[in-house]
Scaffold this motif. Sequence first.
Motif, mmCIF file in Angstrom:
data_model
loop_
_atom_site.group_PDB
_atom_site.id
_atom_site.type_symbol
_atom_site.label_atom_id
_atom_site.label_comp_id
_atom_site.label_asym_id
_atom_site.label_seq_id
_atom_site.Cartn_x
_atom_site.Cartn_y
_atom_site.Cartn_z
ATOM 1 N N LEU A 210 0.826 -1.208 0.000
ATOM 2 C CA LEU A 210 0.000 0.000 0.000
ATOM 3 C C LEU A 210 0.862 1.260 0.000
ATOM 4 C CD1 LEU A 210 -2.708 -1.021 2.638
ATOM 5 C CD2 LEU A 210 -2.976 -0.945 0.147
ATOM 6 N N PRO A 211 0.325 2.364 -0.525
ATOM 7 C CA PRO A 211 1.079 3.626 -0.509
ATOM 8 C C PRO A 211 1.166 4.206 0.898
ATOM 9 C CG PRO A 211 -1.101 3.953 -1.465
ATOM 10 C CD PRO A 211 -0.939 2.475 -1.278
ATOM 11 N N ALA A 212 2.302 4.825 1.187
ATOM 12 C CA ALA A 212 2.485 5.499 2.469
ATOM 13 C C ALA A 212 1.620 6.754 2.523
ATOM 14 C CB ALA A 212 3.951 5.857 2.665
ATOM 15 N N VAL A 213 1.381 7.228 3.739
ATOM 16 C CA VAL A 213 0.629 8.464 3.938
ATOM 17 C C VAL A 213 1.448 9.408 4.812
ATOM 18 C CG1 VAL A 213 -1.680 7.527 3.587
ATOM 19 C CG2 VAL A 213 -0.623 7.359 5.837
ATOM 20 N N SER A 214 1.024 10.647 4.850
ATOM 21 C CA SER A 214 1.710 11.681 5.617
ATOM 22 C C SER A 214 0.859 12.082 6.814
ATOM 23 C CB SER A 214 1.969 12.899 4.726
ATOM 24 O OG SER A 214 2.172 14.062 5.489
ATOM 25 N N ALA A 215 1.499 12.229 7.968
ATOM 26 C CA ALA A 215 0.759 12.651 9.155
ATOM 27 C C ALA A 215 0.097 14.005 8.928
ATOM 28 C CB ALA A 215 1.695 12.709 10.358
ATOM 29 N N ARG A 216 0.825 14.926 8.342
ATOM 30 C CA ARG A 216 0.282 16.272 8.149
ATOM 31 C C ARG A 216 -0.845 16.290 7.125
ATOM 32 N NH1 ARG A 216 1.448 20.928 9.896
ATOM 33 N NH2 ARG A 216 3.325 20.126 10.906
ATOM 34 N N ASP A 217 -0.702 15.533 6.058
ATOM 35 C CA ASP A 217 -1.689 15.589 4.978
ATOM 36 C C ASP A 217 -2.879 14.657 5.188
ATOM 37 O OD1 ASP A 217 -0.068 17.423 3.706
ATOM 38 O OD2 ASP A 217 0.922 15.918 2.455
ATOM 39 N N HIS A 218 -2.684 13.577 5.947
ATOM 40 C CA HIS A 218 -3.732 12.565 6.028
ATOM 41 C C HIS A 218 -4.326 12.366 7.424
ATOM 42 C CE1 HIS A 218 -1.549 11.443 2.306
ATOM 43 N NE2 HIS A 218 -2.746 11.087 1.886
ATOM 44 N N LEU A 219 -3.561 12.638 8.493
ATOM 45 C CA LEU A 219 -4.065 12.380 9.841
ATOM 46 C C LEU A 219 -4.549 13.634 10.560
ATOM 47 C CD1 LEU A 219 -1.543 9.796 11.391
ATOM 48 C CD2 LEU A 219 -3.693 9.360 10.202
ATOM 49 N N ILE A 220 -3.717 14.644 10.591
ATOM 50 C CA ILE A 220 -3.960 15.812 11.440
ATOM 51 C C ILE A 220 -5.190 16.585 10.967
ATOM 52 C CG2 ILE A 220 -2.992 18.005 12.223
ATOM 53 C CD1 ILE A 220 -0.215 16.681 11.954
ATOM 54 N N GLY A 221 -6.021 16.950 11.955
ATOM 55 C CA GLY A 221 -7.238 17.696 11.657
ATOM 56 C C GLY A 221 -8.402 16.822 11.244
ATOM 57 N N ARG A 222 -8.301 15.516 11.518
ATOM 58 C CA ARG A 222 -9.346 14.596 11.088
ATOM 59 C C ARG A 222 -9.786 13.671 12.224
ATOM 60 N NH1 ARG A 222 -7.538 12.523 4.996
ATOM 61 N NH2 ARG A 222 -8.286 14.377 3.902
ATOM 62 N N THR A 223 -11.042 13.265 12.161
ATOM 63 C CA THR A 223 -11.611 12.287 13.080
ATOM 64 C C THR A 223 -11.912 11.019 12.294
ATOM 65 O OG1 THR A 223 -12.574 14.003 14.497
ATOM 66 C CG2 THR A 223 -13.554 11.809 14.632
ATOM 67 N N TRP A 224 -11.754 9.855 12.957
ATOM 68 C CA TRP A 224 -11.834 8.583 12.253
ATOM 69 C C TRP A 224 -12.718 7.579 12.984
ATOM 70 C CZ3 TRP A 224 -8.995 8.257 7.688
ATOM 71 C CH2 TRP A 224 -8.052 9.275 7.488
ATOM 72 N N LYS A 225 -13.361 6.723 12.209
ATOM 73 C CA LYS A 225 -14.107 5.592 12.749
ATOM 74 C C LYS A 225 -13.210 4.359 12.692
ATOM 75 C CE LYS A 225 -18.390 7.421 10.719
ATOM 76 N NZ LYS A 225 -19.470 7.151 9.725
ATOM 77 N N GLY A 226 -13.148 3.615 13.788
ATOM 78 C CA GLY A 226 -12.240 2.481 13.850
ATOM 79 C C GLY A 226 -12.936 1.137 13.728
ATOM 80 N N ARG A 227 -12.181 0.165 13.246
ATOM 81 C CA ARG A 227 -12.664 -1.219 13.181
ATOM 82 C C ARG A 227 -11.468 -2.150 13.345
ATOM 83 N NH1 ARG A 227 -13.342 -5.465 9.630
ATOM 84 N NH2 ARG A 227 -15.198 -6.735 10.022
ATOM 85 N N ILE A 228 -11.525 -3.040 14.316
ATOM 86 C CA ILE A 228 -10.443 -3.985 14.550
ATOM 87 C C ILE A 228 -10.454 -5.068 13.475
ATOM 88 C CG2 ILE A 228 -9.629 -5.813 16.109
ATOM 89 C CD1 ILE A 228 -10.469 -4.008 18.443
ATOM 90 N N VAL A 229 -9.262 -5.385 12.975
ATOM 91 C CA VAL A 229 -9.094 -6.463 12.003
ATOM 92 C C VAL A 229 -8.546 -7.669 12.758
ATOM 93 C CG1 VAL A 229 -7.889 -7.202 9.914
ATOM 94 C CG2 VAL A 229 -8.676 -4.824 10.130
ATOM 95 N N ARG A 230 -9.349 -8.688 12.911
ATOM 96 C CA ARG A 230 -8.946 -9.850 13.703
ATOM 97 C C ARG A 230 -7.933 -10.721 12.960
ATOM 98 N NH1 ARG A 230 -12.405 -13.529 14.406
ATOM 99 N NH2 ARG A 230 -14.047 -12.903 12.945
ATOM 100 N N THR A 231 -7.000 -11.289 13.732
ATOM 101 C CA THR A 231 -6.044 -12.245 13.181
ATOM 102 C C THR A 231 -6.121 -13.588 13.904
ATOM 103 O OG1 THR A 231 -4.282 -11.491 14.671
ATOM 104 C CG2 THR A 231 -4.447 -10.410 12.514
ATOM 105 N N GLY A 232 -6.972 -13.666 14.914
ATOM 106 C CA GLY A 232 -7.143 -14.923 15.631
ATOM 107 C C GLY A 232 -6.247 -15.089 16.836
ATOM 108 N N GLY A 233 -5.332 -14.127 17.079
ATOM 109 C CA GLY A 233 -4.448 -14.314 18.220
ATOM 110 C C GLY A 233 -3.762 -13.053 18.700
ATOM 111 N N SER A 234 -4.310 -11.884 18.386
ATOM 112 C CA SER A 234 -3.662 -10.634 18.787
ATOM 113 C C SER A 234 -4.316 -10.049 20.032
ATOM 114 C CB SER A 234 -3.739 -9.607 17.650
ATOM 115 O OG SER A 234 -5.058 -9.085 17.529
ATOM 116 N N VAL A 235 -3.629 -9.090 20.640
ATOM 117 C CA VAL A 235 -4.196 -8.384 21.788
ATOM 118 C C VAL A 235 -5.454 -7.629 21.371
ATOM 119 C CG1 VAL A 235 -3.791 -6.572 23.497
ATOM 120 C CG2 VAL A 235 -1.974 -8.206 22.961
#
Length: 227
Positions: free
Chosen positions: A88-113
């Motif tokens: 996948l392409p990388a993203v930038s904290a300034r351009d893609h994260l900051i100033g935004r709110t996000w909806k989360g969803r856990i991706v299960r692997t069968g054995g993670s915390v």
Amino acid sequence: MSVAPNRTVLYFPAVAYDLIQLAMFPLNYAIGGLCYLQPGQSEWNGDGFAAQDVSGSGKSLELLKQELLGGADIAFNEQDLVRLYDALPAVSARDHLIGRTWKGRIVRTGGSVLDLAEWAIVRPLSKLGLAWGKRYRSADQGDPLLFNWKGRVYSPVPLWGNVGMTDIRWRGETTATMNYDHQPWKDYFKLLSDENGRVVLLGVWTHKHIAGGWFTLTLDAETPTRA
């Protein structure tokens, strides 16, 4: 506090994050310790990461993307997720994260915390109308956990303290990273999809050198991020 159409968004003072995470130190220490008890090694950023076998199930990258974007309720092979992350392409904290709110969803692997969190916390709370996400208000101020009730009331849950957003290298590529102020944890992100105005990130939560689980973040453009 800010009030948007049909939703109320809460904000806490910075000192609350420091004090609450300090009070929760035993719990947070235990969360980190659980990473060492995961069935798999989940160490994907060591010196020899480029030579690691990430063939996984052999699913195509396109199928993996479709399953993630479609919200498939399955346990993914973690090697598949690492292989997809690398592509996948990388993203930038300034351009893609900051100033935004996000909806989360856990991706299960069968054995993670995070699998444990999904079964013990997220799914039971969802029956009460609660959902989780994240909020990045500035480069050095963010909420690693933001709960909302039926999309109407949004409140940070500062159990883990404050987070900052920067770009850090993981598996050989620099990308947007959520860096916890008080925990030895980081979340690394890549762009899973940016189609039809729907921005989705693939994230991996790490405790030091161990991946403690995977998740996706979907942009919530309707919820105010700054007070």
